[in-house]
Motif scaffolding. Sequence first.
Motif, PDB file in Angstrom:
ATOM      1  N   ASN A   4       0.625  -1.420  -0.023  1.00 26.62           N
ATOM      2  CA  ASN A   4      -0.022   0.152   0.208  1.00 26.62           C
ATOM      3  C   ASN A   4       1.028   1.461   0.083  1.00 26.62           C
ATOM      4  OD1 ASN A   4      -2.667  -0.852   0.053  1.00 26.62           O
ATOM      5  ND2 ASN A   4      -2.409  -1.793   2.331  1.00 26.62           N
ATOM      6  N   PHE A   5       0.343   2.367  -0.750  1.00 27.85           N
ATOM      7  CA  PHE A   5       0.936   3.637  -1.159  1.00 27.85           C
ATOM      8  C   PHE A   5      -0.339   4.226  -0.365  1.00 27.85           C
ATOM      9  CE2 PHE A   5       2.896   7.458  -2.803  1.00 27.85           C
ATOM     10  CZ  PHE A   5       4.266   7.296  -2.097  1.00 27.85           C
ATOM     11  N   THR A   6       0.101   5.875   0.217  1.00 23.99           N
ATOM     12  CA  THR A   6      -1.260   6.484   1.363  1.00 23.99           C
ATOM     13  C   THR A   6      -0.162   7.298   1.134  1.00 23.99           C
ATOM     14  OG1 THR A   6      -2.226   4.685   2.115  1.00 23.99           O
ATOM     15  CG2 THR A   6      -2.099   6.690   2.846  1.00 23.99           C
ATOM     16  N   ILE A   7      -1.192   8.234   0.587  1.00 27.44           N
ATOM     17  CA  ILE A   7      -0.583  10.165   0.764  1.00 27.44           C
ATOM     18  C   ILE A   7      -1.809  10.734   1.970  1.00 27.44           C
ATOM     19  CG2 ILE A   7      -0.028  12.053  -0.105  1.00 27.44           C
ATOM     20  CD1 ILE A   7       0.277  10.442  -2.763  1.00 27.44           C
ATOM     21  N   THR A   8      -2.040  10.780   2.790  1.00 26.49           N
ATOM     22  CA  THR A   8      -2.840  11.594   3.169  1.00 26.49           C
ATOM     23  C   THR A   8      -2.333  13.262   3.436  1.00 26.49           C
ATOM     24  OG1 THR A   8      -2.536   9.467   5.134  1.00 26.49           O
ATOM     25  CG2 THR A   8      -3.894  12.163   5.688  1.00 26.49           C
ATOM     26  N   GLY A   9      -3.577  14.220   2.842  1.00 28.23           N
ATOM     27  CA  GLY A   9      -3.600  15.439   3.518  1.00 28.23           C
ATOM     28  C   GLY A   9      -4.378  16.461   3.086  1.00 28.23           C
ATOM     29  N   ARG A  10      -4.114  16.935   1.183  1.00 31.01           N
ATOM     30  CA  ARG A  10      -5.658  17.443   0.791  1.00 31.01           C
ATOM     31  C   ARG A  10      -5.398  17.381  -0.473  1.00 31.01           C
ATOM     32  NH1 ARG A  10      -6.896  20.835   4.150  1.00 31.01           N
ATOM     33  NH2 ARG A  10      -5.984  21.553   5.556  1.00 31.01           N
ATOM     34  N   CYS A  11      -6.661  16.551  -1.400  1.00 34.46           N
ATOM     35  CA  CYS A  11      -6.627  15.651  -2.693  1.00 34.46           C
ATOM     36  C   CYS A  11      -7.213  17.221  -3.050  1.00 34.46           C
ATOM     37  CB  CYS A  11      -8.059  14.724  -2.712  1.00 34.46           C
ATOM     38  SG  CYS A  11      -9.263  15.550  -2.580  1.00 34.46           S
ATOM     39  N   CYS A  12      -7.432  17.172  -5.224  1.00 32.66           N
ATOM     40  CA  CYS A  12      -7.802  18.343  -5.598  1.00 32.66           C
ATOM     41  C   CYS A  12      -8.287  17.695  -6.997  1.00 32.66           C
ATOM     42  CB  CYS A  12      -6.347  19.002  -6.766  1.00 32.66           C
ATOM     43  SG  CYS A  12      -4.880  19.456  -5.492  1.00 32.66           S
ATOM     44  N   ASP A  13      -9.592  18.689  -7.597  1.00 33.36           N
ATOM     45  CA  ASP A  13      -9.880  18.020  -8.555  1.00 33.36           C
ATOM     46  C   ASP A  13      -9.771  19.529  -9.644  1.00 33.36           C
ATOM     47  OD1 ASP A  13     -11.644  16.925 -10.589  1.00 33.36           O
ATOM     48  OD2 ASP A  13     -13.593  15.900  -9.259  1.00 33.36           O
ATOM     49  N   LEU A  14      -9.431  19.547 -10.487  1.00 36.60           N
ATOM     50  CA  LEU A  14      -8.945  20.760 -11.039  1.00 36.60           C
ATOM     51  C   LEU A  14      -9.198  20.993 -12.116  1.00 36.60           C
ATOM     52  CD1 LEU A  14      -6.211  22.109  -9.523  1.00 36.60           C
ATOM     53  CD2 LEU A  14      -7.982  22.959  -8.975  1.00 36.60           C
ATOM     54  N   ALA A  15      -9.913  20.835 -13.312  1.00 39.52           N
ATOM     55  CA  ALA A  15     -10.379  21.350 -15.190  1.00 39.52           C
ATOM     56  C   ALA A  15      -9.772  22.728 -15.325  1.00 39.52           C
ATOM     57  CB  ALA A  15     -11.437  21.247 -15.201  1.00 39.52           C
ATOM     58  N   LEU A  16      -9.043  22.549 -16.444  1.00 39.55           N
ATOM     59  CA  LEU A  16      -9.007  23.311 -17.235  1.00 39.55           C
ATOM     60  C   LEU A  16      -9.213  23.049 -18.871  1.00 39.55           C
ATOM     61  CD1 LEU A  16      -6.648  25.630 -17.368  1.00 39.55           C
ATOM     62  CD2 LEU A  16      -4.508  23.930 -18.178  1.00 39.55           C
ATOM     63  N   HIS A  17      -9.781  24.622 -19.050  1.00 40.62           N
ATOM     64  CA  HIS A  17     -10.914  23.898 -19.889  1.00 40.62           C
ATOM     65  C   HIS A  17     -10.325  25.371 -21.142  1.00 40.62           C
ATOM     66  CE1 HIS A  17     -13.222  20.736 -19.132  1.00 40.62           C
ATOM     67  NE2 HIS A  17     -13.526  21.207 -17.590  1.00 40.62           N
ATOM     68  N   PRO A  18     -10.763  25.254 -22.170  1.00 37.44           N
ATOM     69  CA  PRO A  18     -10.855  26.472 -23.618  1.00 37.44           C
ATOM     70  C   PRO A  18     -12.091  27.152 -23.046  1.00 37.44           C
ATOM     71  CG  PRO A  18     -10.181  24.286 -24.154  1.00 37.44           C
ATOM     72  CD  PRO A  18     -10.643  24.115 -23.227  1.00 37.44           C
ATOM     73  N   VAL A  19     -12.444  28.554 -23.187  1.00 43.13           N
ATOM     74  CA  VAL A  19     -13.677  28.823 -22.875  1.00 43.13           C
ATOM     75  C   VAL A  19     -13.939  29.951 -24.030  1.00 43.13           C
ATOM     76  CG1 VAL A  19     -14.614  28.669 -20.669  1.00 43.13           C
ATOM     77  CG2 VAL A  19     -13.098  30.040 -21.148  1.00 43.13           C
ATOM     78  N   SER A  20     -14.872  30.114 -24.448  1.00 42.28           N
ATOM     79  CA  SER A  20     -15.528  31.707 -25.304  1.00 42.28           C
ATOM     80  C   SER A  20     -15.032  32.814 -24.849  1.00 42.28           C
ATOM     81  CB  SER A  20     -16.831  31.299 -25.699  1.00 42.28           C
ATOM     82  OG  SER A  20     -17.458  31.386 -24.802  1.00 42.28           O
ATOM     83  N   SER A  21     -15.022  33.978 -25.490  1.00 47.08           N
ATOM     84  CA  SER A  21     -14.904  34.672 -24.510  1.00 47.08           C
ATOM     85  C   SER A  21     -15.734  35.278 -23.877  1.00 47.08           C
ATOM     86  CB  SER A  21     -14.483  36.216 -26.100  1.00 47.08           C
ATOM     87  OG  SER A  21     -15.598  36.209 -26.816  1.00 47.08           O
ATOM     88  N   ALA A  22     -17.309  34.960 -24.667  1.00 45.00           N
ATOM     89  CA  ALA A  22     -18.292  35.702 -22.889  1.00 45.00           C
ATOM     90  C   ALA A  22     -18.018  34.290 -21.851  1.00 45.00           C
ATOM     91  CB  ALA A  22     -19.855  35.310 -24.385  1.00 45.00           C
ATOM     92  N   THR A  23     -18.282  33.667 -22.201  1.00 48.72           N
ATOM     93  CA  THR A  23     -17.631  32.780 -20.690  1.00 48.72           C
ATOM     94  C   THR A  23     -16.556  33.248 -20.349  1.00 48.72           C
ATOM     95  OG1 THR A  23     -18.225  30.524 -21.933  1.00 48.72           O
ATOM     96  CG2 THR A  23     -17.563  30.629 -19.705  1.00 48.72           C
ATOM     97  N   ALA A  24     -15.363  33.675 -20.615  1.00 49.56           N
ATOM     98  CA  ALA A  24     -14.211  34.432 -19.648  1.00 49.56           C
ATOM     99  C   ALA A  24     -15.289  35.277 -19.639  1.00 49.56           C
ATOM    100  CB  ALA A  24     -13.003  34.497 -20.918  1.00 49.56           C
ATOM    101  N   GLU A  25     -15.698  35.957 -19.956  1.00 49.36           N
ATOM    102  CA  GLU A  25     -16.074  37.637 -19.485  1.00 49.36           C
ATOM    103  C   GLU A  25     -17.126  37.075 -18.140  1.00 49.36           C
ATOM    104  OE1 GLU A  25     -16.585  41.547 -18.180  1.00 49.36           O
ATOM    105  OE2 GLU A  25     -14.478  40.415 -19.673  1.00 49.36           O
ATOM    106  N   LYS A  26     -17.892  36.064 -18.096  1.00 48.60           N
ATOM    107  CA  LYS A  26     -19.077  35.620 -17.193  1.00 48.60           C
ATOM    108  C   LYS A  26     -17.901  35.186 -16.013  1.00 48.60           C
ATOM    109  CE  LYS A  26     -23.311  32.829 -16.599  1.00 48.60           C
ATOM    110  NZ  LYS A  26     -24.685  32.400 -17.275  1.00 48.60           N
ATOM    111  N   ILE A  27     -17.173  34.615 -16.171  1.00 53.48           N
ATOM    112  CA  ILE A  27     -16.632  33.350 -15.178  1.00 53.48           C
ATOM    113  C   ILE A  27     -15.500  34.972 -14.430  1.00 53.48           C
ATOM    114  CG2 ILE A  27     -14.811  32.394 -14.519  1.00 53.48           C
ATOM    115  CD1 ILE A  27     -15.112  30.324 -17.192  1.00 53.48           C
TER     116      ILE A  27
END
Length: 189
Positions: A4-27
Amino acid sequence: MDLNFTITGRCCDLALHPVSSATAEKIRKEGRGIYKTKYLEWWRKGNTCTCGMKLGDDSVVDVTLDGKQVPFDPTPIKDAAVLLRRRMYLDSKARFLALMGYDDEVCSLTWHWIDVQNFDPKKFDFFVHRWDRLLHQNGFYIVDDVRYDGHFANDYSWGERGGHNMIDPVVIDLEDVRREIAQGEVSVA
């Protein structure tokens, strides 16, 4: 032997997506409120998500053989890290990227192998991303996966999960990044 190999700490769930200029402005306008505008977890869609364990100063790495802890030096985990490669976006027509998700859920992740023979910690291979520039933190490591002796784990399990907070979405103007690269100010490797 069971490994067993275990890491205890904090997990991440990150997404990087291309978006339109309208969506970028909304974000930009809505900030964290953008997460409430669509169906639950819509920001995860696509194949540009990275889910794994954040490896930081508060992380604990444990290795056990048949339930008994064995010494392990975690230095090779960070040594395996690669900077996020954005070339696929830089060479596209995309103008904006949006980074969304979370990076602070308290939890653990255990990779498990069965029938391991002749254990040697040097046989571990780590798939680790560095998202320093995107998240504006030096040494932002995300352990995505682990192999032992060329084999992916027979199974893995998440444990001790707690709540998380969504990050402030980040909008990246690829024209700025392309200009910085052309001027030699930043590397995409």
